[in-house]
Design an enzyme around this catalytic site. Structure first.
Site, short mmCIF file in Angstrom:
data_model
loop_
_atom_site.label_atom_id
_atom_site.label_comp_id
_atom_site.label_asym_id
_atom_site.label_seq_id
_atom_site.Cartn_x
_atom_site.Cartn_y
_atom_site.Cartn_z
N GLN A 1 0.85 -1.20 0.00
CA GLN A 1 0.00 0.00 0.00
C GLN A 1 0.88 1.24 0.00
OE1 GLN A 1 -3.42 -0.59 3.06
NE2 GLN A 1 -1.87 -2.10 3.56
N HIS B 1 -1.64 1.55 -4.12
CA HIS B 1 -2.07 2.94 -3.96
C HIS B 1 -1.22 3.92 -4.79
CE1 HIS B 1 -4.08 1.79 0.12
NE2 HIS B 1 -4.78 1.42 -0.92
P1 OAD Z 1 -1.41 2.90 9.12
O1 OAD Z 1 -0.71 4.13 9.59
O2 OAD Z 1 -2.89 2.86 9.17
O3 OAD Z 1 -0.88 1.63 9.95
C1 OAD Z 1 0.49 1.47 10.22
C2 OAD Z 1 0.70 0.14 10.94
O4 OAD Z 1 2.10 -0.04 11.08
C3 OAD Z 1 0.09 0.06 12.35
O5 OAD Z 1 -0.60 -1.18 12.54
C4 OAD Z 1 1.32 0.14 13.26
O6 OAD Z 1 1.18 -0.58 14.48
C5 OAD Z 1 2.38 -0.50 12.38
N1 OAD Z 1 3.77 -0.13 12.69
C6 OAD Z 1 4.25 1.02 13.27
N2 OAD Z 1 5.60 0.97 13.36
C7 OAD Z 1 5.99 -0.21 12.83
C8 OAD Z 1 7.26 -0.85 12.62
N3 OAD Z 1 8.40 -0.27 12.99
N4 OAD Z 1 7.26 -2.08 12.04
C9 OAD Z 1 6.11 -2.68 11.67
N5 OAD Z 1 4.90 -2.14 11.84
C10 OAD Z 1 4.83 -0.92 12.41
O7 OAD Z 1 -0.87 2.60 7.62
P2 OAD Z 1 -1.48 1.67 6.47
O8 OAD Z 1 -2.24 0.53 7.04
O9 OAD Z 1 -0.37 1.40 5.54
O10 OAD Z 1 -3.40 5.41 1.57
O11 OAD Z 1 -2.48 2.69 5.78
C11 OAD Z 1 -3.20 2.27 4.66
C12 OAD Z 1 -3.45 3.43 3.71
O12 OAD Z 1 -4.07 4.49 4.43
C13 OAD Z 1 -2.22 4.04 3.13
O13 OAD Z 1 -1.73 3.35 1.99
C14 OAD Z 1 -2.64 5.44 2.77
C15 OAD Z 1 -3.48 5.76 4.00
O14 OAD Z 1 -4.51 6.65 3.82
C16 OAD Z 1 -3.47 6.50 0.79
O15 OAD Z 1 -2.93 7.55 1.07
C17 OAD Z 1 -4.25 6.33 -0.45
#
Ligand code: OAD
Length: 232
Positions: A86, A104
């Site tokens: 993503q 994305h």
């Molecule tokens: P989120 O910010 O929603 O989630 C990030 C995840 O990464 C959380 O579950 C955290 O616990 C985890 N996390 C934090 N630090 C970490 C680390 N060092 N190692 C592993 N995991 C860690 O981000 P996404 O789920 O990627 O789309 O968000 C999905 C979409 O929402 C994105 O692609 C973006 C956003 O709106 C668009 O902009 C179109």
């Protein structure tokens, strides 16, 4: 070779210094998501949206892939690996992964405002000056815009991602809060024999009946543990 599919989100790149979206201090606390990541936001204030992504690109050129990205790429020696991400950054590419599906979009690319999915209009921005200015034109004459899938837009790559997940022997989900569909629904396409791992320091909501093995660590440490488990 066994088929290994990764589904990665912002947490994959957190250790490289790129903010996640929904953690405390995340990007969506600093910027209203509907202003900078929705098609309505772009139509209302394109200058603001262009500035936001120009800043994201400038930041991307100052960061590097982390150990987690490198370990994902290293598994290509032993597995048929596909990365479904993503993330709009290019850190999987720079770490050496070869088969990457960007659900994305891609930060380093630009496209047409009129028809963002027209392959003839998608261009890679120059690495030394990855900036889009108002007035820059796509091949079809419309304003050039970021090649990002915004809220309110279709996700054309989801069909290929579903095909990959459905054929996976092993699915590994890294650093996504599984809040955003259709990406969050991808694990439901895994077949019954597929082993599913999740690497995330926090709890993430998923269907408990799927038998997910949660490695409760960050991406780099979690990937080290996964590599050990896969070697057994
Ligand atoms: P989120 O910010 O929603 O989630 C990030 C995840 O990464 C959380 O579950 C955290 O616990 C985890 N996390 C934090 N630090 C970490 C680390 N060092 N190692 C592993 N995991 C860690 O981000 P996404 O789920 O990627 O789309 O968000 C999905 C979409 O929402 C994105 O692609 C973006 C956003 O709106 C668009 O902009 C179109």
């Amino acid at each position: 070779m066994k088929k290994l599919v990764f589904l990665t989100g912002a947490g994959m790149s957190a250790e490289s210094g790129i903010s996640t979206f929904r953690d405390s201090g995340g990007l969506w606390e600093q910027y209203p998501v509907e202003a900078v990541a929705s098609i309505q936001g772009y139509e209302r204030n394109p200058e603001l949206v262009q500035r936001f992504y120009n800043e994201r690109r400038a930041q991307l050129s100052s960061v590097q892939p982390n150990e987690g990205h490198r370990l994902v790429a290293s598994l290509e020696k032993d597995f048929d690996v596909t990365v479904v991400t993503q993330n709009v950054d290019d850190l999987h590419e720079r770490a050496g992964s070869h088969k990457i599906i960007h659900l994305h979009g891609e930060l380093m690319k630009a496209t047409s405002s009129r028809n963002p999915n027209d392959p003839k209009c998608i261009v890679t921005l120059p690495a030394d000056n990855p900036v889009i200015k108002m007035g820059d034109k796509a091949k079809d004459g419309s304003q050039l815009r970021p090649f990002i899938v915004w809220f309110g837009e279709s996700v054309p790559m989801i069909a290929s991602a579903i095909d990959e997940v459905a054929e996976a022997d092993i699915l590994v989900i890294i650093g996504t809060s599984l809040n955003v569909y259709p990406a969050a629904g991808l694990l439901n396409y895994a077949n019954l024999q597929c082993r599913i791992y999740l690497i995330d320091p926090k709890d993430v909501p998923y269907d408990q009946t799927l038998g997910v093995h949660h490695i409760k660590k960050g991406a780099s440490e979690g990937m080290k543990e996964l590599c050990e488990l896969l070697r057994k």
